[in-house]
Write a protein that holds these residues in place. Structure first.
Motif, mmCIF file in Angstrom:
data_model
loop_
_atom_site.group_PDB
_atom_site.id
_atom_site.type_symbol
_atom_site.label_atom_id
_atom_site.label_comp_id
_atom_site.label_asym_id
_atom_site.label_seq_id
_atom_site.Cartn_x
_atom_site.Cartn_y
_atom_site.Cartn_z
ATOM 1 N N SER A 120 0.000 18.593 -21.011
ATOM 2 C CA SER A 120 -0.362 17.469 -21.257
ATOM 3 C C SER A 120 -1.708 16.929 -21.034
ATOM 4 O O SER A 120 -2.067 17.454 -19.565
ATOM 5 C CB SER A 120 0.617 16.180 -21.023
ATOM 6 O OG SER A 120 1.630 16.371 -21.455
ATOM 7 N N HIS A 140 -6.207 8.487 -24.641
ATOM 8 C CA HIS A 140 -4.668 8.822 -25.367
ATOM 9 C C HIS A 140 -4.195 10.230 -24.658
ATOM 10 O O HIS A 140 -4.964 10.882 -24.650
ATOM 11 C CB HIS A 140 -4.779 8.738 -26.801
ATOM 12 C CG HIS A 140 -5.053 9.856 -27.601
ATOM 13 N ND1 HIS A 140 -6.436 10.128 -27.910
ATOM 14 C CD2 HIS A 140 -4.663 10.767 -28.233
ATOM 15 C CE1 HIS A 140 -6.699 11.255 -28.470
ATOM 16 N NE2 HIS A 140 -5.563 11.650 -28.554
ATOM 17 N N THR A 148 -2.102 13.510 -25.156
ATOM 18 C CA THR A 148 -1.571 14.456 -26.197
ATOM 19 C C THR A 148 -1.287 15.715 -25.345
ATOM 20 O O THR A 148 -1.300 15.567 -24.225
ATOM 21 C CB THR A 148 -2.858 14.853 -26.934
ATOM 22 O OG1 THR A 148 -2.430 15.630 -28.134
ATOM 23 C CG2 THR A 148 -4.041 15.453 -26.281
ATOM 24 N N ASP A 181 -11.220 19.061 -29.195
ATOM 25 C CA ASP A 181 -10.730 18.063 -30.106
ATOM 26 C C ASP A 181 -11.399 17.488 -31.124
ATOM 27 O O ASP A 181 -11.206 17.473 -32.183
ATOM 28 C CB ASP A 181 -9.828 17.120 -29.417
ATOM 29 C CG ASP A 181 -8.790 16.435 -29.991
ATOM 30 O OD1 ASP A 181 -8.064 17.058 -30.865
ATOM 31 O OD2 ASP A 181 -8.748 15.003 -29.906
#
Length: 73
Positions: free
Chosen positions: A8, A14, A16, A47
């Protein structure tokens, strides 16, 4: 055969997750160090640039492959 491990990370505020074999993870850590950035920052950059709807884990593997082939920016 390499085992895939789920990890993680928090990017852009956030949480992910991604799944990678240890060799790919080790290379990402080395690339981040070579670029003097955190692993989370590198993953965030990858990302942001991956095609919409594509898998983050696959994008990370492709980035490592491109880096190894000298096709990085």
């Amino acid at each position: 055969m390499a085992l895939v491990k789920k990890r993680s990370v928090t990017i852009r505020g956030h949480r992910t997750s991604y799944s990678l074999e240890q060799a790919f993870h080790d290379d990402l850590v080395a690339i981040a160090a070579a670029r003097t950035m955190s692993l989370a920052a590198l993953i965030g950059e990858i990302d942001e640039t991956r095609p919409r709807g594509s898998n983050l884990s696959s994008a990370l593997r492709l980035y490592v492959l491109a880096w190894a082939k000298g096709q990085h920016s």
